[in-house]
Design a protein around this motif. Structure first.
Motif, PDB file in Angstrom:
ATOM      1  N   ASP A 106      15.527  28.988  24.847  1.00 51.53           N
ATOM      2  CA  ASP A 106      14.668  30.170  24.797  1.00 51.53           C
ATOM      3  C   ASP A 106      13.444  29.861  23.944  1.00 51.53           C
ATOM      4  OD1 ASP A 106      16.467  31.593  26.284  1.00 51.53           O
ATOM      5  OD2 ASP A 106      17.189  32.857  24.644  1.00 51.53           O
ATOM      6  N   LEU A 107      12.284  30.364  24.369  1.00 49.74           N
ATOM      7  CA  LEU A 107      11.040  30.224  23.610  1.00 49.74           C
ATOM      8  C   LEU A 107      10.468  31.615  23.346  1.00 49.74           C
ATOM      9  CD1 LEU A 107       9.367  27.266  25.547  1.00 49.74           C
ATOM     10  CD2 LEU A 107      10.630  27.144  23.380  1.00 49.74           C
ATOM     11  N   GLY A 108       9.976  31.813  22.129  1.00 53.53           N
ATOM     12  CA  GLY A 108       9.448  33.125  21.772  1.00 53.53           C
ATOM     13  C   GLY A 108       8.167  33.034  20.978  1.00 53.53           C
ATOM     14  N   LEU A 109       7.340  34.061  21.112  1.00 49.51           N
ATOM     15  CA  LEU A 109       6.083  34.165  20.367  1.00 49.51           C
ATOM     16  C   LEU A 109       5.978  35.583  19.816  1.00 49.51           C
ATOM     17  CD1 LEU A 109       3.323  32.957  19.529  1.00 49.51           C
ATOM     18  CD2 LEU A 109       2.409  33.842  21.706  1.00 49.51           C
ATOM     19  N   GLN A 110       5.769  35.685  18.514  1.00 42.75           N
ATOM     20  CA  GLN A 110       5.663  36.985  17.858  1.00 42.75           C
ATOM     21  C   GLN A 110       4.308  37.087  17.158  1.00 42.75           C
ATOM     22  OE1 GLN A 110       8.381  37.625  14.589  1.00 42.75           O
ATOM     23  NE2 GLN A 110       8.342  39.841  14.829  1.00 42.75           N
TER      24      GLN A 110
ATOM     25  N   ARG B 237       2.120  39.722  14.701  1.00 44.78           N
ATOM     26  CA  ARG B 237       2.107  40.934  13.894  1.00 44.78           C
ATOM     27  C   ARG B 237       0.732  41.587  14.002  1.00 44.78           C
ATOM     28  NH1 ARG B 237       5.309  43.040  10.143  1.00 44.78           N
ATOM     29  NH2 ARG B 237       6.613  41.175  10.164  1.00 44.78           N
ATOM     30  N   LEU B 238       0.707  42.826  14.453  1.00 41.87           N
ATOM     31  CA  LEU B 238      -0.539  43.548  14.654  1.00 41.87           C
ATOM     32  C   LEU B 238      -1.137  43.971  13.319  1.00 41.87           C
ATOM     33  CD1 LEU B 238       0.545  45.783  17.671  1.00 41.87           C
ATOM     34  CD2 LEU B 238      -0.814  43.691  17.740  1.00 41.87           C
ATOM     35  N   PRO B 239      -2.457  44.157  13.268  1.00 38.81           N
ATOM     36  CA  PRO B 239      -3.098  44.599  12.020  1.00 38.81           C
ATOM     37  C   PRO B 239      -2.518  45.922  11.538  1.00 38.81           C
ATOM     38  CG  PRO B 239      -4.735  43.858  13.605  1.00 38.81           C
ATOM     39  CD  PRO B 239      -3.443  43.901  14.332  1.00 38.81           C
ATOM     40  N   ALA B 240      -2.426  46.078  10.220  1.00 37.41           N
ATOM     41  CA  ALA B 240      -1.850  47.287   9.642  1.00 37.41           C
ATOM     42  C   ALA B 240      -2.643  48.531  10.009  1.00 37.41           C
ATOM     43  CB  ALA B 240      -1.773  47.140   8.122  1.00 37.41           C
ATOM     44  N   SER B 241      -3.929  48.350  10.334  1.00 28.21           N
ATOM     45  CA  SER B 241      -4.756  49.504  10.706  1.00 28.21           C
ATOM     46  C   SER B 241      -4.324  50.107  12.035  1.00 28.21           C
ATOM     47  CB  SER B 241      -6.222  49.085  10.791  1.00 28.21           C
ATOM     48  OG  SER B 241      -6.390  48.036  11.741  1.00 28.21           O
ATOM     49  N   MET B 242      -3.627  49.318  12.878  1.00 31.35           N
ATOM     50  CA  MET B 242      -3.190  49.806  14.180  1.00 31.35           C
ATOM     51  C   MET B 242      -1.847  50.534  14.088  1.00 31.35           C
ATOM     52  SD  MET B 242      -4.191  46.560  16.600  1.00 31.35           S
ATOM     53  CE  MET B 242      -3.642  47.424  18.069  1.00 31.35           C
ATOM     54  N   ALA B 243      -0.918  49.976  13.342  1.00 32.08           N
ATOM     55  CA  ALA B 243       0.393  50.587  13.173  1.00 32.08           C
ATOM     56  C   ALA B 243       1.114  49.873  12.043  1.00 32.08           C
ATOM     57  CB  ALA B 243       1.212  50.511  14.461  1.00 32.08           C
ATOM     58  N   ARG B 244       2.076  50.547  11.442  1.00 29.90           N
ATOM     59  CA  ARG B 244       2.829  49.963  10.339  1.00 29.90           C
ATOM     60  C   ARG B 244       3.969  49.116  10.884  1.00 29.90           C
ATOM     61  NH1 ARG B 244       7.115  51.762   7.086  1.00 29.90           N
ATOM     62  NH2 ARG B 244       7.202  53.705   8.268  1.00 29.90           N
ATOM     63  N   ASN B 245       4.113  47.896  10.343  1.00 29.53           N
ATOM     64  CA  ASN B 245       5.181  46.981  10.750  1.00 29.53           C
ATOM     65  C   ASN B 245       5.232  46.822  12.263  1.00 29.53           C
ATOM     66  OD1 ASN B 245       6.005  46.648   8.060  1.00 29.53           O
ATOM     67  ND2 ASN B 245       7.379  48.410   8.175  1.00 29.53           N
ATOM     68  N   ALA B 246       4.075  46.668  12.876  1.00 34.45           N
ATOM     69  CA  ALA B 246       4.012  46.550  14.335  1.00 34.45           C
ATOM     70  C   ALA B 246       3.878  45.095  14.738  1.00 34.45           C
ATOM     71  CB  ALA B 246       2.843  47.354  14.884  1.00 34.45           C
ATOM     72  N   SER B 247       4.567  44.719  15.817  1.00 34.07           N
ATOM     73  CA  SER B 247       4.476  43.358  16.313  1.00 34.07           C
ATOM     74  C   SER B 247       4.711  43.339  17.812  1.00 34.07           C
ATOM     75  CB  SER B 247       5.489  42.442  15.615  1.00 34.07           C
ATOM     76  OG  SER B 247       6.804  42.860  15.884  1.00 34.07           O
ATOM     77  N   LEU B 248       4.071  42.372  18.459  1.00 33.58           N
ATOM     78  CA  LEU B 248       4.286  42.100  19.875  1.00 33.58           C
ATOM     79  C   LEU B 248       5.164  40.860  19.996  1.00 33.58           C
ATOM     80  CD1 LEU B 248       0.740  42.653  21.432  1.00 33.58           C
ATOM     81  CD2 LEU B 248       2.800  43.953  21.990  1.00 33.58           C
ATOM     82  N   ASN B 249       6.137  40.907  20.910  1.00 32.54           N
ATOM     83  CA  ASN B 249       7.042  39.790  21.106  1.00 32.54           C
ATOM     84  C   ASN B 249       7.028  39.372  22.567  1.00 32.54           C
ATOM     85  OD1 ASN B 249       8.849  39.652  18.429  1.00 32.54           O
ATOM     86  ND2 ASN B 249       8.464  41.808  18.929  1.00 32.54           N
ATOM     87  N   LEU B 250       6.914  38.090  22.803  1.00 35.03           N
ATOM     88  CA  LEU B 250       6.993  37.538  24.153  1.00 35.03           C
ATOM     89  C   LEU B 250       8.062  36.464  24.159  1.00 35.03           C
ATOM     90  CD1 LEU B 250       5.916  37.320  27.070  1.00 35.03           C
ATOM     91  CD2 LEU B 250       4.293  35.600  26.219  1.00 35.03           C
ATOM     92  N   TRP B 251       9.090  36.650  25.011  1.00 32.22           N
ATOM     93  CA  TRP B 251      10.189  35.697  25.076  1.00 32.22           C
ATOM     94  C   TRP B 251      10.347  35.175  26.493  1.00 32.22           C
ATOM     95  CZ3 TRP B 251      13.356  33.607  21.362  1.00 32.22           C
ATOM     96  CH2 TRP B 251      13.205  34.111  20.064  1.00 32.22           C
ATOM     97  N   LEU B 252      10.543  33.865  26.562  1.00 29.16           N
ATOM     98  CA  LEU B 252      10.856  33.198  27.822  1.00 29.16           C
ATOM     99  C   LEU B 252      12.306  32.735  27.729  1.00 29.16           C
ATOM    100  CD1 LEU B 252       9.716  32.212  30.556  1.00 29.16           C
ATOM    101  CD2 LEU B 252       9.140  30.046  29.421  1.00 29.16           C
ATOM    102  N   ARG B 253      13.186  33.466  28.413  1.00 32.43           N
ATOM    103  CA  ARG B 253      14.611  33.160  28.361  1.00 32.43           C
ATOM    104  C   ARG B 253      14.945  32.074  29.376  1.00 32.43           C
ATOM    105  NH1 ARG B 253      15.684  35.684  23.586  1.00 32.43           N
ATOM    106  NH2 ARG B 253      15.118  37.907  23.653  1.00 32.43           N
TER     107      ARG B 253
END
Length: 687
Positions: A629-633, A635-651
């Motif tokens: 599995d490969l993943g990419l995370q 973390r979005l800027p704090a001005s957009m949302a608190r503790n926000a992150s985008l995750n992309l996984w290739l299973r």
């Protein structure tokens, strides 16, 4: 190749609307969480789960703890994706929608889908006394986002569970304190959509409110493999006065799905994600609800008394086609299950010889009733013959347990525990049946399970542990309700373990353990409905958990398990020295994280599963396999949302073609195809 969605009748569509409404309510509460009152300055601690006070003591046994950071590291539609993090634990994926997979732990292959592993959720047992198999449990009733901690006890070391606790205990705890508002939304290949929400608020006067919801659906990676499930859970704690808290918690879960069953190995080699033409109308439906009331009283600063009562109501039906009598036949299994449990738990700290003693005493009674029906030879879910089984079973369990951990010296901690269980019950027919299994009152049985351990802190970097513990298993299925089997003894398991935890520097953490588990009084079937105590096994193994942080940008984690299990006594001489069925020789998970910047994390997960025997004589084996599995995370800027992150996984990034489960049914070698390459995109954020 096209996939099929689950066909729904108008009634099913109407039934689905409350699930969407429940998720909408949870999301609305989450989005408006700031309207809730904030915590009072002084409040009593959160209500305890039985035995929770001993968490402060470093265990003398092998326990893998998964905390909230690990639980939220990536989108997890299912809790069982966590098990690859635990040394020696493996999931035999059946890919049968709505049916629990098999969990392998310490040389036992019947966890989850059978009774080798115990599982609890906030102190409520999830094991089913008479279901698809004794001790069966389904973790899909849990919302991954609601979890606060997961403890995996390896071996029969926990005093909190009895009959199903021979390979270990999976203890799940949900968030019961704090103010938070979290969301996880992910979508992916094969129509996957998963949405989870979790809300917690500390209210005025010391009250606490928690809510969680999940809706997950997908078309599946094979024809007729779609699924849909929804879960809503809530918890409310009220402070009656400064020493007394009460709390009420509840949960509702619905699931339905279609299933493509297994393929013969020859079919699988021709079409890796196909179906057999005999399979028509397989699938499962489930409804599950729990309600629990707790009362906690602080006797003094170090002693708490917890009283609890809970109930579980569940119905589950499964249709499954497999080879039988020279052809493929569909069977139907129906279970209507009700459970009532109650208990007292006393936790405290005291002094023994001027040294701290942490202790816990408990009393619990569980009464479980199951209406069970079994039909065979169906045609697309239509019954063609009378029931093989149509009966009600009752199993009552009264348990006394206690544990103490004493800091004997500055460097030595000792632990002693004892659990005593008593079982009785009954079986009665609900209608005419042709199966013929005996159905009578169960002979009362009692069993005591001691556990001893010691932990020595040799220096600040090195701790050594040693333990001896005992577990047991009652006769399974209807054997315990047959008068002719009234003299059967419990199957007893004894584990000896040595372990070491070594922290040579801030960059390294190594935890290793070796164990030996022997069994006696194995219960074997000698004739239809007749059993005897004859047989023994030995399970030996080693487990390793390694963390390596060579620099600020890298974290490498390795979980490895090796097992050698064999039969040492049997009425069949051909089985002596043979390995236990369905247990891989080794499992390994290597997880590397690279953080080139504070906002970006790159993941690589390599999983390897060794070969395993699939028949008692070890002439048939399941092949080893691995996937990446490969993943990419990000973390979005704090001005957009608190503790926000985008995750992309290739299973399964290399699209490895493998059999996640290989089994023998009706003399045929059958395969559950492993999941092909898929993509999953997720968004996590807090408000």
């Amino acid at each position: 190749m096209s996939t099929q969605r689950i066909p729904k009748s108008n009634a099913q569509r109407k039934a689905a609307s409350p699930r969407y409404a429940a998720l909408a309510i949870a999301c609305f509460a989450l989005m408006h969480g700031h309207l809730w009152a904030q915590q009072a300055e002084v409040r009593l601690a959160e209500v305890q789960v039985k035995g929770q006070m001993l968490d402060a003591v470093q265990p003398a046994f092998s326990v893998t703890e998964l905390g909230r950071d690990e639980l939220r590291e990536q989108p997890r539609p299912e809790v069982e994706t966590l098990w690859s993090k635990v040394p020696g634990v493996h999931v035999n994926h059946y890919h049968l929608s709505g049916v629990a997979n098999g969990l392998v732990l310490r040389g036992f292959g019947g966890g989850g889908h059978g009774g080798d592993v115990a599982a609890t959720l906030d102190g409520i047992p999830l094991n089913e006394a008479t279901s698809h198999a004794d001790g069966y449990f389904d973790l899909n009733v849990v919302v991954p986002l609601e979890l606060d901690k997961v403890n995996v006890y390896r071996g029969p070391v926990s005093v909190l569970q009895g009959n199903y606790n021979r390979a270990g205990l999976v203890e799940l705890r949900t968030r019961r304190s704090g103010s938070y508002a979290d969301m996880d939304v992910s979508a992916g290949s094969h129509g996957l959509l998963d949405a989870q929400a979790a809300l917690g608020r500390e209210l005025e006067g010391g009250d606490q409110f928690n809510l969680a919801a999940q809706h997950s659906r997908g078309d599946g990676d094979r024809p007729s493999s779609g699924f849909e499930r929804s879960t809503l859970s809530g918890h409310w704690k009220h402070q009656v006065h400064e020493k007394l808290d009460i709390s009420l918690s509840g949960r509702w879960h619905e699931a339905r799905g279609d299933s493509p069953s297994y393929l013969t190995e020859a079919q699988w080699l021709q079409d890796r994600q196909g179906t057999d033409a005999h399979v028509v109308g397989d699938g499962a439906n489930k409804h599950f609800g729990t309600l629990r009331l707790d009362a906690q009283y602080a006797l003094d600063a170090d002693t708490r008394l917890l009283g609890f009562v809970y109930g579980t109501q569940q119905d589950f039906v499964r249709w499954f086609t497999r080879p039988r009598s020279g052809t493929w036949m569909q069977r139907e299994e129906r279970y209507e299950r009700s459970v009532l449990g109650a208990g007292l738990n006393l936790n405290g700290k005291s002094q023994l010889a001027a040294r701290e003693l942490n202790w816990m005493l408990g009393l619990e009674q569980v009464r479980e009733s199951t209406d069970y029906g079994y039909w065979d030879g169906l045609v697309n879910r239509q019954r063609t013959a009378a029931a093989l089984d149509d009966r009600n079973t009752r199993l009552n369990n009264t348990a006394l347990y206690g544990q103490g951990s004493w800091q004997a010296t500055n460097w030595l901690q000792t632990t002693a525990a004892l659990r005593w269980d008593h079982f009785d019950g009954s079986c009665r027919l609900l209608g005419a049946e042709t199966g013929g299994d005996e159905c009578n009152r169960m002979q009362g049985r009692s069993h005591a399970s001691p556990k001893l351990g010691a932990l020595a802190q040799l220096n600040p970097q090195t701790a050594v542990r040693a333990s001896w513990s005992q577990g047991f298993a009652l006769a399974s299925d209807f054997a315990k309700y047959a008068l002719r089997n009234s003299e059967l003894s419990a199957n007893v398991f004894r584990q000896t373990e040595l372990g070491v935890q070594w922290k040579p520097s801030g960059q390294w953490l190594i935890d290793a353990a070796v164990y030996r588990i022997t069994s006696s009084n194995e219960i074997r079937n000698t004739a239809p409905g007749e059993y005897e105590n004859l047989g023994a096994t030995v399970r030996k193994g080693a487990e390793l958990q390694l963390h390596w942080m060579p620099g600020r940008a890298w974290h490498v984690e390795w979980a490895y398990g090796f097992n050698h299990s064999e039969v040492t006594q049997s009425a069949n001489a051909a089985l002596l020295g043979q390995r236990v069925v369905s247990v891989p020789q080794s499992t390994s998970t290597l997880h590397a994280r690279w953080m080139p910047s504070g906002d970006v994390t790159v993941h690589g997960v390599l999983r390897h599963v060794g070969r395993a025997p699939i028949n008692a004589t070890n002439t048939e084996w399941a092949s080893s396999y691995h996937w990446l599995d490969l993943g990419l995370q990000y973390r979005l800027p704090a001005s957009m949302a608190r503790n926000a992150s985008l995750n992309l996984w290739l299973r399964n990034a290399a699209n490895t073609q493998y059999a996640s489960t290989t089994t023998l049914i009706g003399g045929q070698r059958l395969v559950a195809p492993g999941a092909p390459r898929s993509v999953q995109l997720g968004l996590q954020f807090s408000l």
